[in-house]
Design a protein around this motif. Structure first.
Motif, PDB file in Angstrom:
ATOM      1  N   UNK A   2       0.858  -1.177   0.000  1.00 55.36           N
ATOM      2  CA  UNK A   2       0.000   0.000   0.000  1.00 55.36           C
ATOM      3  C   UNK A   2       0.903   1.238   0.000  1.00 55.36           C
ATOM      4  N   UNK A   3       1.138   1.810  -1.179  1.00 58.69           N
ATOM      5  CA  UNK A   3       2.061   2.932  -1.297  1.00 58.69           C
ATOM      6  C   UNK A   3       1.529   4.191  -0.620  1.00 58.69           C
ATOM      7  N   UNK A   4       0.213   4.369  -0.630  1.00 59.20           N
ATOM      8  CA  UNK A   4      -0.370   5.545   0.018  1.00 59.20           C
ATOM      9  C   UNK A   4      -0.100   5.505   1.516  1.00 59.20           C
ATOM     10  N   UNK A   5      -0.296   4.335   2.112  1.00 59.37           N
ATOM     11  CA  UNK A   5      -0.019   4.211   3.553  1.00 59.37           C
ATOM     12  C   UNK A   5       1.474   4.389   3.832  1.00 59.37           C
ATOM     13  N   UNK A   6       2.314   3.853   2.946  1.00 59.65           N
ATOM     14  CA  UNK A   6       3.756   4.032   3.128  1.00 59.65           C
ATOM     15  C   UNK A   6       4.116   5.508   3.109  1.00 59.65           C
ATOM     16  N   UNK A   7       3.541   6.252   2.179  1.00 61.37           N
ATOM     17  CA  UNK A   7       3.823   7.690   2.111  1.00 61.37           C
ATOM     18  C   UNK A   7       3.358   8.388   3.384  1.00 61.37           C
ATOM     19  N   UNK A   8       2.203   8.003   3.886  1.00 65.62           N
ATOM     20  CA  UNK A   8       1.719   8.575   5.145  1.00 65.62           C
ATOM     21  C   UNK A   8       2.714   8.314   6.284  1.00 65.62           C
ATOM     22  N   UNK A  62      10.978   7.348 -11.615  1.00 60.96           N
ATOM     23  CA  UNK A  62       9.674   6.708 -11.485  1.00 60.96           C
ATOM     24  C   UNK A  62       8.574   7.643 -11.972  1.00 60.96           C
ATOM     25  N   UNK A  63       7.499   7.059 -12.450  1.00 61.57           N
ATOM     26  CA  UNK A  63       6.389   7.843 -12.984  1.00 61.57           C
ATOM     27  C   UNK A  63       5.242   7.991 -11.993  1.00 61.57           C
ATOM     28  N   UNK A  64       5.073   7.013 -11.121  1.00 59.32           N
ATOM     29  CA  UNK A  64       3.980   7.057 -10.160  1.00 59.32           C
ATOM     30  C   UNK A  64       4.185   8.216  -9.190  1.00 59.32           C
ATOM     31  N   UNK A  65       3.228   9.122  -9.051  1.00 61.66           N
ATOM     32  CA  UNK A  65       3.418  10.299  -8.181  1.00 61.66           C
ATOM     33  C   UNK A  65       3.595   9.943  -6.709  1.00 61.66           C
ATOM     34  N   UNK A  66       2.960   8.862  -6.276  1.00 62.65           N
ATOM     35  CA  UNK A  66       3.119   8.464  -4.876  1.00 62.65           C
ATOM     36  C   UNK A  66       4.532   7.964  -4.624  1.00 62.65           C
ATOM     37  N   UNK A  67       5.065   7.178  -5.561  1.00 64.07           N
ATOM     38  CA  UNK A  67       6.450   6.721  -5.427  1.00 64.07           C
ATOM     39  C   UNK A  67       7.418   7.891  -5.465  1.00 64.07           C
ATOM     40  N   UNK A  68       7.154   8.851  -6.351  1.00 68.04           N
ATOM     41  CA  UNK A  68       8.005  10.035  -6.405  1.00 68.04           C
ATOM     42  C   UNK A  68       8.039  10.736  -5.046  1.00 68.04           C
ATOM     43  N   UNK A  69       6.878  10.875  -4.440  1.00 68.91           N
ATOM     44  CA  UNK A  69       6.805  11.543  -3.143  1.00 68.91           C
ATOM     45  C   UNK A  69       7.525  10.731  -2.066  1.00 68.91           C
ATOM     46  N   UNK A  70       7.416   9.406  -2.132  1.00 66.49           N
ATOM     47  CA  UNK A  70       8.111   8.549  -1.167  1.00 66.49           C
ATOM     48  C   UNK A  70       9.618   8.716  -1.295  1.00 66.49           C
ATOM     49  N   UNK A 172      12.718  -3.589  -1.769  1.00 66.82           N
ATOM     50  CA  UNK A 172      12.235  -4.911  -2.191  1.00 66.82           C
ATOM     51  C   UNK A 172      11.033  -4.774  -3.125  1.00 66.82           C
ATOM     52  N   UNK A 173      10.181  -3.813  -2.844  1.00 72.53           N
ATOM     53  CA  UNK A 173       9.033  -3.563  -3.720  1.00 72.53           C
ATOM     54  C   UNK A 173       9.512  -3.225  -5.134  1.00 72.53           C
ATOM     55  N   UNK A 174      10.531  -2.383  -5.233  1.00 72.82           N
ATOM     56  CA  UNK A 174      11.052  -1.998  -6.542  1.00 72.82           C
ATOM     57  C   UNK A 174      11.793  -3.151  -7.200  1.00 72.82           C
ATOM     58  N   UNK A 175      12.476  -3.976  -6.418  1.00 71.78           N
ATOM     59  CA  UNK A 175      13.160  -5.145  -6.980  1.00 71.78           C
ATOM     60  C   UNK A 175      12.153  -6.081  -7.643  1.00 71.78           C
TER      61      UNK A 175
END
Length: 323
Positions: A2-8, A62-70, A172-175
């Protein structure tokens, strides 16, 4: 994941170096121990800035905005870690036995590394950050903390390790993504090609980086670990986890993963290892001792049944259980 929760979590768990109580007094150390620990923290400051450069590059790609923010929060984390490490170096520099500077091999490696990662493929950049985070977090930081063994080190390492746990989970998620069919399709569809000049620059930067990597890893990771963890259990565990991650898929999709397997298989081969083991270990940057296989068949079979998230969770748990 859950990338949104990770960013939080990334935003919630930010902290400042000033949050630490710098009025504490360091424990008494011998001359040898004080010099070694201050040098370790001095080099750690530089290592953390290199990690920040890698995360900045990942944010760009990365293109995903949530990943960029992370990844943006990870860059902030690493700058803070570098600041904390330098302040810890000053904190433990009680007797001022010498003038401390970052190890020459670190300062020689850093510019080549920063140049190279601009040209490296996404999966290669991620492989380097995974390797660095595992060695730093599972092996070096824990061993330094146990060696120093006082309240100041414990307080700082608790906060740094909390940040690093988030980093490893995303690594690991990116791997998983970079080894996926979806990423292969994306690479095939990508139209942008590097010019011949850019390819030449990238090849030069990569060769220079490989040439300077071995002394850097030896001086900044391996030799310090011999001092703070003479048995080397944690370091071997970190290398084992890196190797198992690279062997998770029976047939690797990416060329760099295949390249690393060739190096490892060459070191492990009874003939090639004897004749070329030192050379292959140097190309890998870690020496033949750690390039050689660190896991057994049972561990490999188990890992191939696990998800990447389960592997990440196990690596994080090792920070509290590896002796």
């Amino acid at each position: 994941m859950d990338l949104v929760r990770m960013l939080e979590n990334c935003r919630r768990d930010q902290w400042r170096v000033g949050d630490l109580d710098w009025s504490r007094k360091p424990r008494a150390m011998s001359r040898e121990d004080e010099i070694a620990i201050v040098q370790l923290f001095t080099d750690m400051s530089g290592i953390e800035r290199l990690a920040g450069a890698l995360f900045r590059e990942q944010e760009r790609r990365v293109e995903d905005p949530t990943l960029k923010a992370i990844f943006r929060t990870f860059v902030i984390d690493e700058v803070r870690h570098a600041h904390a490490a330098q302040m810890l170096a000053d904190f433990y520099d009680v007797h001022h036995y010498k003038l401390y500077r970052q190890s020459p091999s670190l300062t020689a490696f850093a510019p080549h590394f920063v140049d190279a990662i601009h040209y490296l493929s996404d999966d290669v950049a991620n492989a380097y950050i995974v390797a660095g985070e595992l060695i730093l977090d599972i092996a070096l930081l824990r061993s330094i903390n146990d060696f120093v063994h006082d309240e100041m080190s414990q307080a700082a390492m608790t906060l740094i390790n909390r940040d690093e746990s988030r980093h490893i989970a995303i690594d690991y998620h990116m791997a998983e993504y970079y080894g996926s069919e979806a990423y292969e399709r994306r690479m095939a569809e990508r139209q942008t090609k590097l010019s011949l000049v850019e390819r030449a620059r990238g090849a030069k930067a990569f060769v220079f980086m490989l040439h300077s990597a071995h002394p850097f890893i030896r001086d900044v990771f391996l030799d310090p670990m011999n001092f703070v963890d003479p048995e080397g259990k944690r370091l071997r565990d970190a290398f084992k986890r890196m190797q198992l991650l690279g062997r998770k898929e029976e047939t690797p999709r990416r060329p760099f993963t295949r390249f690393l397997r060739v190096l490892q298989d060459g070191v492990d081969h009874p003939i090639t290892g004897r004749l070329l083991g030192d050379l292959l270990g140097r190309v890998g940057g870690v020496g033949k001792e750690f390039m050689a296989r660190q896991y057994d068949d049972t561990e490999l079979t188990r890992v191939r049944r696990m998800s990447y998230e389960e592997m990440a969770n196990e690596a994080l748990a090792a920070k509290d259980t590896t002796n």
